[in-house]
Scaffold this active site. Structure first.
Site, short mmCIF file in Angstrom:
data_model
loop_
_atom_site.label_atom_id
_atom_site.label_comp_id
_atom_site.label_asym_id
_atom_site.label_seq_id
_atom_site.Cartn_x
_atom_site.Cartn_y
_atom_site.Cartn_z
CD GLU A 124 27.66 37.70 38.58
OE1 GLU A 124 26.75 36.85 38.48
OE2 GLU A 124 28.85 37.40 38.81
CD GLU A 166 27.74 34.70 42.72
OE1 GLU A 166 27.97 33.49 42.58
OE2 GLU A 166 26.97 35.34 41.98
#
Ligand SMILES: *[C@@H]1O[C@H](CO)[C@@H](O)[C@H](O)[C@H]1NC(C)=O
Ligand SMILES: *[C@@H]1O[C@H](CO)[C@@H](O)[C@H](O)[C@H]1NC(C)=O
Ligand SMILES: *[C@@H]1O[C@H](CO)[C@@H](O)[C@H](O)[C@H]1NC(C)=O
Ligand SMILES: *[C@@H]1O[C@H](CO)[C@@H](O)[C@H](O)[C@H]1NC(C)=O
Ligand SMILES: *[C@@H]1O[C@H](CO)[C@@H](O)[C@H](O)[C@H]1NC(C)=O
Ligand SMILES: *[C@@H]1O[C@H](CO)[C@@H](O)[C@H](O)[C@H]1NC(C)=O
Ligand SMILES: *[C@@H]1O[C@H](CO)[C@@H](O)[C@H](O)[C@H]1NC(C)=O
Ligand SMILES: *[C@@H]1O[C@H](CO)[C@@H](O)[C@H](O)[C@H]1NC(C)=O
Length: 747
Positions: free
Chosen positions: A253, A184
């Protein structure tokens, strides 16, 4: 644009056999449709289970439960700070036995996605990076700085070499089909300027150079360089497109729930909405999907991130913290996975077309020349059910739902139609029972041993300094606790001594929590995070004429785990004043302060079963209640049965707990309070419409975490040493082992 593969007659045969066995001779490549494993496209339905968030005794059961739930892959991060305890000193035992964990996955004949990072965020302490690295001069985490890159590459190489040695990559016949570098970073790269850009590129190249024979991914990395694949993390990823048209759509995710904080509320993501998001992803051509988390588990010890992430990392995942299926979520998703599997061949090999079925209704159809056909019919309207006509047949589509038709005719599953039975969970209290092996055998009840810490400097002071130091820079996270102490002389002419009023102690701190003592008496407590203006403590203080000792116990409650420059966020006291003197306000901020890192009990390791020095412990049948800074110890029996155990800490204040020297973790049954204008509790949750963590909140005014998981494998048959450190006062006689009983799960 999409490459089309003609269907050879034997392909169907392979497809059908694939649901029974997985071959691990692996050349893993990809095209725009999916991963290609051994030359064959495959759908990946993956479950995140983080190995340090459970115990080795639970791993085979968790993996098996995931497999039964229709999952074919297990995903985990690698937790650097659990493995490299100081530079070059490694640990791979116990909960950190990564190789053992992966071999269990392999034995279950499942694939694995290894997200090495090694930055992970993950609501894990310091985002998974060792604290010591921050103190190597010239280091800026996740930026183009030499010490960071050196240690990151060294750790990445160590892990990759370990996997290679154990032949765990698919290219070697092992289960690992994908590996991830960084995590991320796309959100933050710009904060680091040109250094960030260079770092991201360096990280990708460094990973690729490791030659692992399977593809690398970087998630939420908007400028991922080829051949590394960018992936999506979100509540919905149907609109996600990879940065290159030759790459498959990977959802690393999908969040089937959310994490909790001490003092925070219970987020709830309904099963219907998770199923909707998953079905939409596959409808729109996705082929690799991972639940983050499928089993969240427990932040044992002080591994929780923060500030204030709870010890429980249940995440409202399909398998609960204790390893039991959470229904209807687990069962509903199992059915969904079955339906998607029936479409696998068409999804991965058929030609895709889409058609509108109404203003907010659409169909995506995957068909090929062999006659295989699968269709997904979606109603994105978040209020109205709709009847649509598809290929001359009408279908009823509930609002916010997807119907799956593996033969383009018959609906085998609709995401809003939950058929799985709901389970109910009970925590059945079982009083602590003295163990037979305990010295006086329990006829009179449970015997406690008690040790009270003094408030302030025990032993020799660590150092004296005028003014305040940063808490984290001082403890380096070897403990949550740092004592700040000083003393003041109160003149007997002070008016407040005569008129019965009390001066007021005012403290400001960057975080995370604080207990204030004067002359060994607790005056009050406060807490708050360090990312905003300091939190404030304001309470009357009892002072006497003459010398008064002021002792402030500052605490961290999990270090920051994400954000640009998160490693520089400090903690600890920044200002101390007392108002109400004849002369007005006394500012102690520039006084000489004496510091002590940690508690005496921690220093002695009195929670270790091997600690036999009894000079500190005082035996009693009636342990003191509401007494701050107290260690409690009892030798107890293992609760009967084999169901999971939670330690009920409802009547305790805040502190740490151990069983047989194993760290249960921080406890703090703090009541939940409002943290944003949006987090109102709901009576009923409407699953229809986009989910966000504030949408379906419950637990207003309830303790955010009452029970603390103690794995069964930590218990011994006869004597079990339970040790509690209580900071502010509680009633240890009300502690129970609660047995987690679940019903309504057909087995
Ligand atoms: C792996 O598969 C790809 C595409 O199917 C092929 O081009 C490549 O040669 C294979 N590599 C190995 C090492 O077998
Ligand atoms: C990132 O690292 C570079 C050194 O390569 C340095 O010049 C820059 O100041 C760093 N950026 C930040 C924000 O720390
Ligand atoms: C099909 O999908 C494309 C891409 O999402 C979209 O632009 C188009 O409007 C859709 N067509 C119909 C008929 O819904
Ligand atoms: C639908 O019905 C029409 C008219 O009855 C017919 O021409 C068409 O072939 C049918 N389509 C399908 C997909 O069955
Ligand atoms: C425990 O109690 C039993 C009888 O109830 C007795 O025989 C035994 O000696 C006791 N053990 C200890 C360690 O006191
Ligand atoms: C007592 O004395 C303090 C300090 O001078 C003063 O601030 C406070 O108002 C007084 N309280 C009463 C009840 O007189
Ligand atoms: C810190 O507290 C402030 C104010 O309560 C809140 O807005 C913010 O989101 C919190 N930050 C973190 C990281 O918890
Ligand atoms: C912690 O110490 C470092 C030097 O090691 C310093 O650069 C940093 O500013 C300190 N952090 C805080 C929050 O005081």
């Amino acid at each position: 644009m999409k490459p089309r593969t003609p269907i050879a007659p034997f392909a169907l045969l392979i497809f059908f056999s694939s649901s029974i066995t997985y071959c691990f001779a692996g050349n893993v490549t990809y095209d725009s449709r999916s991963l290609i494993i051994n030359g064959r496209r495959e759908l990946i339905i993956s479950a995140a289970i983080h190995y340090p968030r459970s115990v080795p005794g639970m791993w085979p059961g968790l993996v098996q439960q995931a497999k039964e739930g229709g999952v074919n892959t297990i995903e985990s991060y690698v937790f650097w700070n659990g493995h490299e305890l100081s530079p070059g000193k490694y640990y791979f035992g116990g909960r950190f036995n990564l190789v053992k964990f992966i071999k269990i996955i392999q034995q279950a004949r499942m694939y694995m996605i290894l997200r090495i990072g090694p930055f992970v965020a993950a609501e894990y302490n310091y985002g998974g990076i060792p604290v010591w690295l921050h103190y190597i001069p010239g280091t800026v985490f996740r930026n183009d700085t030499e010490p960071f890159k050196y240690h990151m590459q060294k750790f990445m190489t160590l892990i990759v070499d370990m996997m290679k040695r154990e032949k765990l990559f698919a290219s070697q016949g092992g289960p690992i089909i994908l590996a991830q570098v960084e995590n991320e970073y796309g959100y933050y790269e710009s904060f680091y300027g040109e250094g960030g850009k260079r770092y991201a590129l360096w990280a990708a190249k460094m990973a690729v150079a490791q030659n692992i024979g399977v593809p690398w991914i970087m998630c939420q990395q908007f400028d991922t360089p080829d051949p590394v694949i960018n992936t999506c993390n979100s509540f919905y990823c149907d609109q996600f497109t990879p940065h290159s048209p030759s790459m498959p759509k990977i959802w690393t995710e999908n969040w089937p729930g959310w994490f909790k904080t001490f003092g925070g509320r219970d987020p709830h993501r309904p099963s219907e909405d998770i199923a909707f998001s998953v079905a939409r992803f596959f409808q729109k051509g996705g082929s690799v999907h991972n639940y983050y988390m499928y089993h969240g588990g427990t932040n044992f010890g002080r591994t929780a991130g923060g500030p204030f992430i709870t010890t429980s990392y249940d995440y409202e995942a399909p398998i609960d913290e204790y390893g039991l299926p959470r229904n209807p979520k687990w069962g509903h998703l199992k059915e969904l996975h079955g339906a998607i599997k029936l479409c696998e061949h068409a999804l991965l090999n058929g030609e895709r077309s889409n058609l509108s079925l109404g203003s907010s209704q659409e169909a995506d159809v995957y068909a090929d020349s062999s006659g295989a056909c699968a269709a997904f019919l979606a109603n994105m309207d978040d209020k109205n059910d709709k009847t649509v006509v598809f290929r001359n047949v009408s279908y009823h589509l509930p609002a916010w739902s997807v119907s799956i038709l593996p033969d383009c005719k018959k609906v085998v599953f609709n995401t809003a139609n939950v058929r799985a039975q709901s389970s109910t969970v009970e925590m059945v209290p079982e009083n602590l029972q003295p163990s037979e092996a305990s010295p006086d055998n329990g006829s009179k009840g449970l015997k406690w041993q008690v040790f009270k810490e003094i408030a302030g400097i025990w032993g020799e002071a660590d150092f004296v300094k005028s003014g305040f130091v940063d808490h984290i820079n001082t403890t380096k996270d070897t403990t949550d606790y740092l004592w700040y102490t000083t003393s003041i002389i109160v003149n007997e002419n002070e008016e407040f001594l005569k008129n019965g009023s009390r001066p007021v102690l005012l403290i400001e701190s960057k975080g995370h929590a604080l207990h204030a003592f004067a002359n060994q008496e607790l005056q009050g407590s406060a807490s708050g995070n360090g990312t905003h203006p300091p939190f404030k403590y304001k309470n009357p203080i009892s002072l006497k004429a003459g010398k008064n000792e002021i002792a402030l116990l500052s605490m961290t409650v999990g270090l920051q785990n994400a954000g640009p420059f998160y490693e520089w966020v400090g903690a600890g006291i920044t200002s101390v004043k007392i108002t109400g003197f004849n002369s007005g306000t006394l500012d102690l901020s520039t006084y000489s302060w004496t510091y002590k890192i940690g508690l005496q009990g921690e220093h002695l390791g009195i929670y270790n079963p091997g600690y036999r020095n009894n000079i500190n412990w005082v035996s009693t049948m009636e342990p003191p209640k509401n007494q701050p800074l107290t260690w409690y110890k009892a030798v107890v029996k293992q609760p009967p049965g084999d169901e999971p155990i939670g330690l009920d800490m409802l009547k305790m204040g805040k502190g740490l707990a151990w069983l047989n020297g194993e760290e249960i973790g921080r406890y703090w049954p703090r009541k939940s309070r409002k943290s944003s204008p949006h987090d109102e509790c709901v009576q009923e949750c409407d699953y229809r419409g986009k989910f966000n963590p504030d949408k379906c909140i419950t637990g207003c005014g309830e303790p955010s975490q009452r029970w603390y998981h103690i794995p069964r494998s930590w218990f011994k048959p006869s004597e079990n040493i339970l040790v509690i450190f209580e900071e502010k006062g509680g009633d240890p006689t009300k502690i129970t082992f609660s047995i987690r009983k679940i019903s309504g799960f057909p087995k």
